[in-house]
Design an enzyme around this catalytic site. Structure first.
Site, PDB file in Angstrom:
ATOM      1  N   HIS A   1      -6.380  17.240   9.459  1.00  0.00           N
ATOM      2  CA  HIS A   1      -5.813  17.465   8.140  1.00  0.00           C
ATOM      3  C   HIS A   1      -4.362  17.912   8.248  1.00  0.00           C
ATOM      4  CE1 HIS A   1      -5.703  17.454   3.901  1.00  0.00           C
ATOM      5  NE2 HIS A   1      -5.206  18.664   3.877  1.00  0.00           N
TER       6      HIS A   1
ATOM      7  N   ARG B   1     -15.130   2.185   2.875  1.00  0.00           N
ATOM      8  CA  ARG B   1     -13.815   2.008   3.476  1.00  0.00           C
ATOM      9  C   ARG B   1     -13.991   1.477   4.902  1.00  0.00           C
ATOM     10  NH1 ARG B   1     -11.650   7.928   5.534  1.00  0.00           N
ATOM     11  NH2 ARG B   1      -9.961   6.651   6.317  1.00  0.00           N
ATOM     12  N   ARG B   2     -12.896   1.019   5.494  1.00  0.00           N
ATOM     13  CA  ARG B   2     -12.883   0.581   6.886  1.00  0.00           C
ATOM     14  C   ARG B   2     -14.012  -0.402   7.177  1.00  0.00           C
ATOM     15  NH1 ARG B   2     -10.948   5.428  10.634  1.00  0.00           N
ATOM     16  NH2 ARG B   2     -13.111   6.060  10.806  1.00  0.00           N
TER      17      ARG B   2
ATOM     18  N   HIS C   1      -6.690   7.264  -2.183  1.00  0.00           N
ATOM     19  CA  HIS C   1      -6.008   8.561  -2.245  1.00  0.00           C
ATOM     20  C   HIS C   1      -4.854   8.624  -1.249  1.00  0.00           C
ATOM     21  CE1 HIS C   1      -5.224  12.774  -1.327  1.00  0.00           C
ATOM     22  NE2 HIS C   1      -5.696  12.570  -0.111  1.00  0.00           N
ATOM     23  N   PHE C   2      -5.133   8.337   0.027  1.00  0.00           N
ATOM     24  CA  PHE C   2      -4.074   8.668   0.998  1.00  0.00           C
ATOM     25  C   PHE C   2      -2.951   7.639   1.041  1.00  0.00           C
ATOM     26  CE2 PHE C   2      -7.213   7.068   4.319  1.00  0.00           C
ATOM     27  CZ  PHE C   2      -6.473   5.982   4.752  1.00  0.00           C
ATOM     28  N   HIS C   3      -3.185   6.467   0.425  1.00  0.00           N
ATOM     29  CA  HIS C   3      -2.017   5.593   0.282  1.00  0.00           C
ATOM     30  C   HIS C   3      -1.063   6.136  -0.787  1.00  0.00           C
ATOM     31  CE1 HIS C   3      -4.179   2.762   2.876  1.00  0.00           C
ATOM     32  NE2 HIS C   3      -3.007   2.207   3.084  1.00  0.00           N
TER      33      HIS C   3
ATOM     34  N   TYR D   1       0.134  16.873   6.940  1.00  0.00           N
ATOM     35  CA  TYR D   1       1.299  17.696   6.592  1.00  0.00           C
ATOM     36  C   TYR D   1       2.431  17.493   7.589  1.00  0.00           C
ATOM     37  CZ  TYR D   1      -1.524  19.564   2.943  1.00  0.00           C
ATOM     38  OH  TYR D   1      -2.299  19.647   1.820  1.00  0.00           O
TER      39      TYR D   1
END
Lengths: 166, 556
Positions: B232, B446-447, B383-385, B236
């Site tokens: 995680h 996903r994936r 989300h993470f895109h 950042y």
């Protein structure tokens, strides 16, 4: 200066929003009883097929309107590939993997677990609606990952204890 | 800069020695090349959700998962870290008006090149189709693990480079506050250094010897937990260099100013403290981890959302100051007055706008009740895109529009194409994420090679098509970006690059009295971060007895 009073108000609001989210989380956990899979025991992945309860995969009645569904995941299928359970009964899913990481997500429900070799995954779920549900392996497990799925037939609530399919 | 306090030690232009500049330039090139190489496979992945398989078009690509591995490794590891390895030391040097240690610069570059060679060898030869998460017991070729270890080492060298420069500066300026720009860069990579230790342990102690046959078996839950111990905070590590740009470069590009020096430092210290002890929220669905500890990590994940909300306030305030100085009035009138013709600024403002959705969906991921609906579905890449794929990627593309001209001393060419690239990418990502998110809510995994999956759901059809359309636009956006960079490097007018880094000023000066100098005691904050990590991870590692049960599988 003005920016700093706005800043304090904004940060205060941010904290309130985050606390409200955490409150909602606590409410869902303790009032609605939505729990995550936790620690449910360990197993040697090489010995899964001879270790209870995995020596008899399938559905067993374990109490009044309560069943245990035992499944084994291996690249690239579930054993048994199809199970039958009644709607309205509490189903405890007990699942493990003999080889790789796999996923266990029952489409359209919140039952969603990782299967990790060496660990037993367990969580409970009650189906409200009869019908056909797909179990999707949602963790990448090699070349055939997208061919790995299982099926759950949820029958009418009053049907007698079903046997496992094969 | 007027009455503002500069965020660097000396506002006069400072230029790095030519050889040092060259190394940083080539490090940056590797990053942008990795971005561009990775999006080809990104396009293939997006189209797969729409039901098209274009794998046959890729020479040397054997499987979908090989392409997905390349996409993840190139775009979130090599792109981001190559960029940061050059960008953060460059800004540190500019902030302190000091050269960097040349031998370490060469060492870092050599490590980065070696990492590329090893990982490309492994991935291109289909020897490492394990996806970027590298979960055991899928086992890659040892060159893959070694390459990634070298990549991590190169980031440690970049940190050493910054610390050496900072140490030299502090010796010459005893008692002075660290210039803000240098502080933010150093804290970003200090956080990453701390965060990278678990994954380095995982790779060096377990996966690498296991792939070489020195270790017969590993414990998949242990290696997975070590991965997410880093996993995680790594987001950042990608995000903070973008935040550095938003705090100390963007205000200047918008003719505004940073509202507070201390505020920015506090935000970065909060990231140092809170980024790492949050990893279990990626393992909510895992067996073998107590639910109480999962809840602790959940609460801390809400905590790390706070410095991002604080950032939202600060960067918008800085833009508003700029808009008003440029003649904007009224509640929102200043927005129109921002320099919308500046491709570097526009890319970064669009990155901020899409990040709002990335943050909101992140809160849902952190809520372990809702997480059970979306875990490992396409919701998560949706989300993470909108975080790494826009807040980070789009910001880094925007930075390129001044950084490449600055490092090459050439004028940016095809300005309109540069502007268009960001808009196309942004529209693309919003469409793409909409598709991924609705598909995920309907359980689309996903994936997964959906185009050839043996199961199917009618509810995934439209979301899949939407994903494919959005992904195609994103691809066009990145290719336009790369075209602008290439044209600038080869054909930009010489001697017409920006003379200096766009250094912002701050409304408030760093204080030498009271509590504020404590903010600069980075060592103390590191100790506090370690204490928090022990609280969050101590109970698991103290009670978990590892059981090496898994040999390697190469099923790809």
């Amino acid at each position: 200066m003005k920016a700093h009073s706005y800043e304090k108000a904004f940060l205060g609001a941010a904290i309130v929003v985050l606390l409200a989210c955490m409150g909602a989380l606590g409410f869902a956990t303790f009032v609605h009883g939505i729990h995550l899979p936790g620690i449910a025991g360990r197993i040697d992945p090489a010995m899964v097929r001879t270790t209870p309860p995995f020596d008899q995969p399938g559905v067993q009645r374990i109490g009044d309107n309560a069943y245990r569904a035992v499944l084994i995941a291996s690249a690239w299928s579930f054993n048994p590939p199809e199970i039958r359970v009644p709607a309205g009964a509490e189903i405890t899913f007990t699942v493990t993997s003999t080889d790789l990481l796999h996923g266990f997500n029952i489409e359209g429900t919140r039952l969603n677990m990782m299967l990790v070799p060496g660990q037993i995954s367990e969580n409970r779920y009650t189906f409200r609606e009869p019908g056909e549900y797909t179990i999707i392996c949602h963790e990448y497990c090699g070349l055939g990952h997208h061919t790995m799925f299982g099926r759950i037939i949820v029958t009418e609530p009053d049907v007698e204890p079903p046997a496992s399919g094969d | 800069m007027g009455a503002y306090t500069p965020t660097v030690a000396d506002p006069h232009v400072y230029h790095l020695p030519v050889d040092q500049r060259r190394i940083l330039r080539w490090t940056i090139y590797i990053g942008y090349f990795a971005l561009t190489a990775g999006v080809f496979h990104g396009l293939a992945n997006a189209l797969s959700y729409a039901g098209f398989s274009i794998l046959g078009w890729f020479p040397g690509l054997a499987t979908y998962y090989q392409g997905l591995t390349a996409h993840g490794v190139a775009n979130v590891l090599f792109f981001t870290f190559s960029f940061s390895n050059a960008f953060l030391p460059l800004l540190t040097s500019r902030a302190l008006s000091r050269p960097l240690p040349t031998p370490l610069l060469y060492l870092g570059f050599v490590l980065l090149v070696a990492a590329n060679v090893l990982v490309i060898y492994a991935v291109v030869g289909n020897r490492a189709s394990v996806l970027y998460t590298s979960y055991a017991p899928l086992q890659a070729h040892w060159t893959y693990y070694l390459g990634l270890v070298l990549l991590v080492l190169s980031t440690w060298i970049a940190l050493l480079i910054m610390l050496a420069a900072l140490r030299g500066w502090r010796k010459e300026h005893p008692g002075a506050r660290i210039p803000l720009m240098a502080f933010l860069c150093v804290v970003s990579y200090v956080m990453w250094f701390l965060a990278s230790l678990p994954v380095a342990t995982e790779f060096i102690l377990f996966l690498l010897p296991w792939s070489l046959g020195v270790r017969a078996q590993v414990d998949p839950l242990l290696t997975r937990t070590l991965f997410w111990f880093t996993g995680h905070a790594i987001v950042y590590a990608w995000l903070l260099p973008a935040y550095v740009s938003w705090y100390v470069l963007v205000p200047r590009q918008a003719d505004g100013a940073l509202i507070s020096d201390s505020y920015a430092r506090i935000v970065f210290i909060l990231f140092l403290l809170l980024s790492i002890p949050t990893g279990f929220h990626h393992q909510y669905a895992d067996p073998g981890i107590s639910n109480a500890m999962k809840a602790v990590h959940g609460v801390l994940t809400f905590g790390v959302f706070f410095p991002s909300l604080a950032t939202a306030f600060s960067v918008v305030a800085a833009l508003e100051i700029g808009g008003r100085r440029r003649g904007g009035t009224g509640l929102f009138g200043w927005v129109r007055k921002l320099p919308w013709g500046n491709p570097s600024l526009v890319a970064q403002m669009l990155a901020m706008a899409t990040f709002v959705f990335g943050g909101a969906t992140g809160l849902i991921n952190a809520s372990f009740t809702m997480n059970q609906v979306i875990h490992n579905t396409t919701w998560v890449p949706g989300h993470f895109h909108m975080t790494v794929g826009s807040a980070v990627a789009l910001t880094l593309m925007g930075v390129a529009y001044w950084l490449i001209p600055y490092l090459t001393d050439r004028r940016l060419v095809a300005r309109r194409l540069a502007l268009a690239s960001s808009w196309i990418y942004t529209i693309g990502i919003l469409i793409f994420a909409r598709g991924m998110i609705s598909g995920g809510l309907a359980g689309m995994p996903r994936r997964t090679f959906i185009a050839e999956a043996t199961y199917r759901s009618e509810a995934w059809r439209i979301p899949g098509i939407v994903t494919g359309i959005g992904g195609t636009l994103m691809f066009v956006g990145v290719i336009s970006f790369f075209a602008v960079v290439l044209l600038t490097v080869f054909f930009g007018e010489r001697g017409r690059g920006p003379r200096d880094v766009p250094v912002s000023g701050s409304l408030t000066a760093p204080s030498l009295a009271g509590w504020e100098p404590w903010l600069d005691r980075i060592g103390v904050w590191v100790l506090a971060a370690i204490a928090l990590i022990l609280v969050a991870y101590g109970p698991f590692f103290l009670t978990y007895a590892p059981a090496a049960v898994s040999p390697g599988f190469r099923l790809f």
